[in-house]
Write a protein that holds these residues in place. Structure first.
Motif, short mmCIF file in Angstrom:
data_model
loop_
_atom_site.label_atom_id
_atom_site.label_comp_id
_atom_site.label_asym_id
_atom_site.label_seq_id
_atom_site.Cartn_x
_atom_site.Cartn_y
_atom_site.Cartn_z
N LEU A 155 10.04 -7.20 -0.74
CA LEU A 155 8.74 -7.09 -1.40
C LEU A 155 8.26 -8.45 -1.91
CD1 LEU A 155 7.45 -4.30 -3.52
CD2 LEU A 155 7.69 -6.45 -4.70
N ALA A 213 5.13 -10.39 -0.35
CA ALA A 213 4.02 -10.57 -1.30
C ALA A 213 3.59 -12.04 -1.34
CB ALA A 213 4.43 -10.11 -2.68
N ALA A 269 -0.01 -13.04 0.04
CA ALA A 269 -0.99 -13.35 -1.01
C ALA A 269 -1.62 -14.72 -0.78
CB ALA A 269 -0.34 -13.29 -2.38
N ILE A 276 7.97 1.31 4.93
CA ILE A 276 7.17 2.25 4.14
C ILE A 276 6.71 1.58 2.84
CG2 ILE A 276 7.30 4.40 2.77
CD1 ILE A 276 9.10 5.50 5.03
N PRO A 329 1.24 -0.39 1.93
CA PRO A 329 -0.03 -0.77 1.29
C PRO A 329 -0.58 -2.10 1.80
CG PRO A 329 1.53 -0.03 -0.36
CD PRO A 329 2.28 -0.10 0.92
N ILE A 386 -2.01 -1.61 5.22
CA ILE A 386 -3.34 -0.97 5.16
C ILE A 386 -4.40 -2.01 4.83
CG2 ILE A 386 -4.75 0.66 3.82
CD1 ILE A 386 -2.24 2.43 3.63
N LEU A 387 -4.08 -2.84 3.86
CA LEU A 387 -5.02 -3.89 3.45
C LEU A 387 -5.29 -4.86 4.62
CD1 LEU A 387 -6.31 -4.42 0.66
CD2 LEU A 387 -4.56 -6.13 0.26
N GLY A 446 -5.47 -11.10 -2.27
CA GLY A 446 -4.27 -11.68 -2.91
C GLY A 446 -3.99 -11.05 -4.26
N PHE A 448 -4.67 -7.99 -5.18
CA PHE A 448 -4.06 -6.67 -4.97
C PHE A 448 -2.58 -6.81 -4.64
CE2 PHE A 448 -2.62 -3.18 -2.36
CZ PHE A 448 -3.09 -2.07 -3.05
N VAL A 449 -2.28 -7.76 -3.73
CA VAL A 449 -0.89 -7.95 -3.32
C VAL A 449 -0.04 -8.38 -4.51
CG1 VAL A 449 0.63 -9.29 -1.83
CG2 VAL A 449 -1.52 -8.46 -0.94
N THR A 450 -0.61 -9.22 -5.36
CA THR A 450 0.14 -9.71 -6.53
C THR A 450 0.46 -8.54 -7.48
OG1 THR A 450 -1.09 -11.76 -6.31
CG2 THR A 450 0.13 -11.45 -8.35
N TRP A 454 0.60 -5.39 -6.73
CA TRP A 454 1.56 -4.54 -6.01
C TRP A 454 2.98 -5.10 -6.12
CZ3 TRP A 454 3.95 -6.36 -1.36
CH2 TRP A 454 4.68 -5.40 -0.66
N ALA A 455 3.09 -6.43 -5.94
CA ALA A 455 4.41 -7.06 -6.00
C ALA A 455 4.99 -6.97 -7.41
CB ALA A 455 4.31 -8.51 -5.56
N GLY A 477 6.32 -3.63 -8.01
CA GLY A 477 7.52 -3.50 -7.20
C GLY A 477 8.71 -4.22 -7.81
N ILE A 478 8.46 -5.40 -8.36
CA ILE A 478 9.56 -6.17 -8.97
C ILE A 478 10.10 -5.43 -10.19
CG2 ILE A 478 10.09 -8.31 -10.24
CD1 ILE A 478 8.10 -9.69 -8.22
N LEU A 485 10.08 -2.30 -10.56
CA LEU A 485 10.83 -1.17 -10.00
C LEU A 485 12.21 -1.61 -9.53
CD1 LEU A 485 9.87 1.75 -9.73
CD2 LEU A 485 9.23 1.27 -7.38
N SER A 518 5.05 3.61 -3.15
CA SER A 518 4.41 3.27 -1.88
C SER A 518 3.24 4.19 -1.58
CB SER A 518 5.41 3.37 -0.73
OG SER A 518 6.49 2.54 -1.00
N ALA A 524 0.36 3.29 -3.99
CA ALA A 524 -0.18 1.97 -3.63
C ALA A 524 -0.94 2.04 -2.30
CB ALA A 524 0.95 0.95 -3.54
N SER A 525 -0.46 2.88 -1.38
CA SER A 525 -1.15 3.02 -0.09
C SER A 525 -2.52 3.63 -0.30
CB SER A 525 -0.35 3.90 0.86
OG SER A 525 0.87 3.29 1.14
N ALA A 549 -4.65 1.02 -1.84
CA ALA A 549 -4.95 -0.02 -0.84
C ALA A 549 -6.03 0.44 0.11
CB ALA A 549 -3.68 -0.38 -0.06
#
Lengths: 221, 530
Positions: free
Chosen positions: A25, A29, A33, A98, A102, A105-106, B288, B290-292, B294-295, B298-299, B301, B316, B319-320, B323
């Motif tokens: 991840l 990322a 990004a 999986i 996201p 998808i983006l 970027g 959004f990805v940040t 999300w990350a 995730g971190i 988690l 996921s 987030a999907s 997204a």
């Protein structure tokens, strides 16, 4: 075979899932990004994640038993053991994909990537992970279980297929470029067939190596 | 050999066979013809007719030329169908001093045939009059009589050589045709109708009566007068008259000075002066962001002490979903960071519209120091005629336009700095100008009406229907002023509806994202508008 797959998945989930999922991840990322989630960068990130998982699996990082233990104590055929481990790494790789959905998808929506390209990319990533795992397993086996050749073999097959033009078709990174380039997309099917051929060749090669080794080769030596 | 050995040998053979690629060769020929009678009109689109002889496999045709700024322009047609012989019509824009055009036929990387046409030696900067089935003495009379007013060249063409593409008539001022009967194909008829609507002049010599004449195919109703108008153009039916007399032709064909001949035709209406390129909001940091986020989730988690694969899957899933929603919103504002500027000029009646589109893909090439292969740009025009093109960057070449069909309606005018200028024609799917005007006004973000003397805008007062006069030109109009000014000169007696907004029938997609807005112009007779 099912017990091999199940034990690999259980051990990975209990001990390594947090680590590998977190690493993949973070890596994806960062790489996406900074590149406005460009598909080639996302695919590259996902492919290298697959290679990372394949290498770990090939070194039996989360395996409760080594292949020769399965063949020796369990009396299972070598091909069945190797096949089970390869299927396990493919499933583990799928779980990681999986988690990356996201971003996929983006990428897909922003850069107009159709679903079939994503499906092709998944195939390339899984094939790359499985092949890396097989080569790492071969290196691991040849280095008598200490894993010193595993890294070399895993990186070696990837580098060799990237450098030598006729073999590029089986390189997942090159395949990702192929599917993003409409002129080259027809080559993808050929690449996947050749990639599968290479994967099965590697599996059979390990099988041949292990065929005469019943029991604990390293203890005997 | 053991079972495993046999399988290994088979896989090895498969691997080796795939590496070695078969090569096949065929005898092929290619002929290229540009313009009419070998001449091209500078500063206009001219037809190019390419004939491929021999077995056309899955190869490709490439047209290489230079635009007016001497930048290379490449158009490409992929030949998917296998057959014997193929004709491709591809209008090409000729610069003021002509241009050198290269046509290459490839089979994979192999060059099958190549042809070079230098139009610089064959340019004619004047009115081009096509003659179809006209005897040479009459042709000479036409040329002599009209050349007293303007430089004129008559070019005799066969019926089959009349372009099927509307763009191919850009440089044609008039056509004199001995009535061949209803023999033209639908594409030729449609193109001639559009050319007439934009101000072309057609003279039908010795018209056949009733349904045996070309008029029955060209017009919705049989003509009752000797001269009829079709949009801004006209059709003259010349029965028995003194064809050898110069004066006769001077009365039939009226030509404006070549330099100021502002017909509604692409090269005369789409000028770049005054076109303000207004890039859409690019917002490269939004994906970027959004990805940040999300990350970061995730971190967190991944640092949780307990086993949590189900949490990963739940994460996921959510987030999907986010997204998906976020990317749909973002994609409408982004077009991969491209600036897409579209202009449309509708022809009078229901004769379609000319389009001009500038696409400037911004994010190709280097990004944060990484130089990777830029992706092809997929552009789809969806109307009654689906056409997809790819703006594709080559490794050592600039962007090139790859047509999805050999019957293409879109062509490259120039390769702008970093982008591409495409021009084309699309048919109208609405029955009447009134319906088209209603549809355009309903979806317009800004709209104004010029009746030849004054500007009007839609009335803001709910109680007052219709349009209200305004003292000053609308601000948004001033930005596009030069372009509209040129159009106004074409026919001062017409009223013009001008606006900015969605087009009713055509959908443009850049990278599957719909391009919603365009500048448009619709000529309307004042009485129709009222």
């Amino acid at each position: 075979m099912i017990s091999i797959i199940w034990s690999e998945l259980r051990m990975w989930e209990q001990v390594y899932a947090q680590k590998t999922l977190g690493t993949v991840l973070r890596f994806v990322a960062v790489i996406t990004a900074i590149s406005i989630v460009r598909p080639e960068m996302f695919f590259s990130g996902a492919i290298f994640s697959g290679l990372y998982l394949g290498l770990l699996a090939g070194k039996h990082t989360w395996s409760p038993a080594k292949p020769w233990e399965w063949t020796g104590r369990g009396g299972l055929p070598p091909l069945l053991v190797i096949g089970g481990k390869i299927i396990a790494v493919v499933l583990i790789c799928l779980v990681h994909l999986i988690v990356l959905t996201p971003v996929a998808i983006l990428t897909s929506a922003l850069w107009g990537i159709p679903a079939w390209v994503l499906a092709y990319a998944v195939l390339a990533i899984l094939m790359g992970a499985a092949t890396t795992s097989a080569w790492a397993m071969m290196g691991h086996y040849l280095s008598l279980g200490n894993g010193s050749l595993a890294d070399l073999f895993a990186v070696g097959w990837f580098a060799a297929t990237l450098i030598v033009p006729p073999f590029r078709l089986v390189n997942p990174l090159w395949l990702a470029w192929v599917i993003l380039n409409p002129e080259k997309t027809p080559l993808f099917g050929k690449g996947i067939i050749m990639g599968l051929a290479l994967l099965f060749l590697t599996i059979f090669a390990i099988g041949i190596l292990m065929r005469n080794e019943r029991g604990y080769p390293f203890e005997r030596r | 050999m053991s079972g495993i050995g046999r399988i290994v040998a088979f896989l090895l053979a498969l691997f080796v066979i795939n590496v070695v690629m078969p090569v096949h060769a065929e005898r092929v020929e290619m002929s290229v013809e540009v313009g009419f009678g070998g001449y091209v009109v500078p500063g206009r689109w001219n037809p190019l007719r390419l004939e491929l002889l021999g077995e056309t496999g899955a190869g490709r045709i490439e047209f290489h030329r230079q635009d007016r700024n001497r930048r290379p322009v490449i158009e490409r047609f992929d030949l998917s169908a296998v057959g014997n012989g193929l004709i491709i019509e591809c209008p090409v824009f000729s610069g003021e001093t002509g241009s050198r055009l290269q046509v290459k036929w490839f089979d994979g990387k192999r060059l099958l045939a190549e042809s070079t046409v230098d139009t610089a030696k064959r340019i004619f900067p004047g009115h081009l009059v096509l003659t179809v089935g006209v005897p040479p003495p009459v042709e000479e009379t036409i040329e002599e009589s009209l050349s007293e007013q303007e430089p004129i060249l008559t070019a005799a063409v066969a019926l089959i050589e009349l372009p099927q593409s509307t763009m191919g008539y850009d440089g044609v001022s008039a056509i004199v045709m001995t009535d061949p009967g209803p023999l033209l194909n639908p594409a030729q008829l449609r193109s001639i109708r559009s050319w007439l609507a934009g101000g072309g002049q057609l003279v039908l010599r010795r018209p056949r009566p009733g349904n045996s004449g070309i008029a029955s195919a060209l017009l919705p109703q049989l003509p009752t007068a000797q001269k009829i108008s079709w949009g801004l153009g006209k059709i003259s039916f010349m029965g028995k008259f003194d064809e050898e007399a110069k004066e006769a032709w001077q009365g039939v064909i009226k030509l404006a000075p070549f330099i100021t001949d502002y017909r509604l035709t692409p090269s005369r209406i789409f000028i770049d002066e005054g076109l303000k390129v207004s890039p859409l909001p690019k917002s490269p940091w939004l994906p970027g962001l959004f990805v940040t986020i999300w990350a970061m989730v995730g971190i967190v988690l991944s640092r949780m002490p307990r086993r949590s694969l189900r949490w990963w899957l739940l994460f996921s899933l959510i987030a999907s979903f986010l997204a998906f929603s976020y990317s749909q919103w973002l994609a409408l504002r982004w077009y991969r960071g491209a600036s897409v500027q579209t202009r449309a000029v509708y022809l009078p009646g229901t004769n379609g519209a000319y389009f001009d589109c500038h696409v400037n893909p911004l994010y190709t090439g280097k990004w944060v120091g990484v130089d990777y292969q830029p992706l092809p740009w997929d552009i789809t025009v969806d109307s009654d005629w689906d056409e997809t093109g790819l703006l594709s960057p080559g490794k050592d070449t600039p962007l090139y336009w790859c047509h999805s069909t050999v019957q293409s309606r879109w062509h490259v005018l120039s390769d702008d700095t970093g982008g591409m200028n495409l021009q084309g024609w699309l048919p109208s799917s609405l029955d009447t100008s009134e319906k088209l005007a209603d549809s355009l006004i309903r979806s317009a973000l800004s709209v104004a009406w010029w009746d030849g003397t004054q500007w009007f805008t839609p009335s803001e007062d709910q109680d007052q229907d219709g349009w209200q006069p305004i003292e000053e030109v609308p601000e948004w109009f001033v930005e596009q002023n030069q372009w509209f000014q040129r159009i106004q000169q074409i026919s001062p007696q017409l009223g013009w509806l001008v606006g900015y907004g969605a087009l009713p029938q055509e959908s443009w997609y850049v990278q599957k994202t719909s391009v919603k807005t365009a500048w448009w112009v619709l000529p309307l007779p004042v009485e129709v508008a009222e």
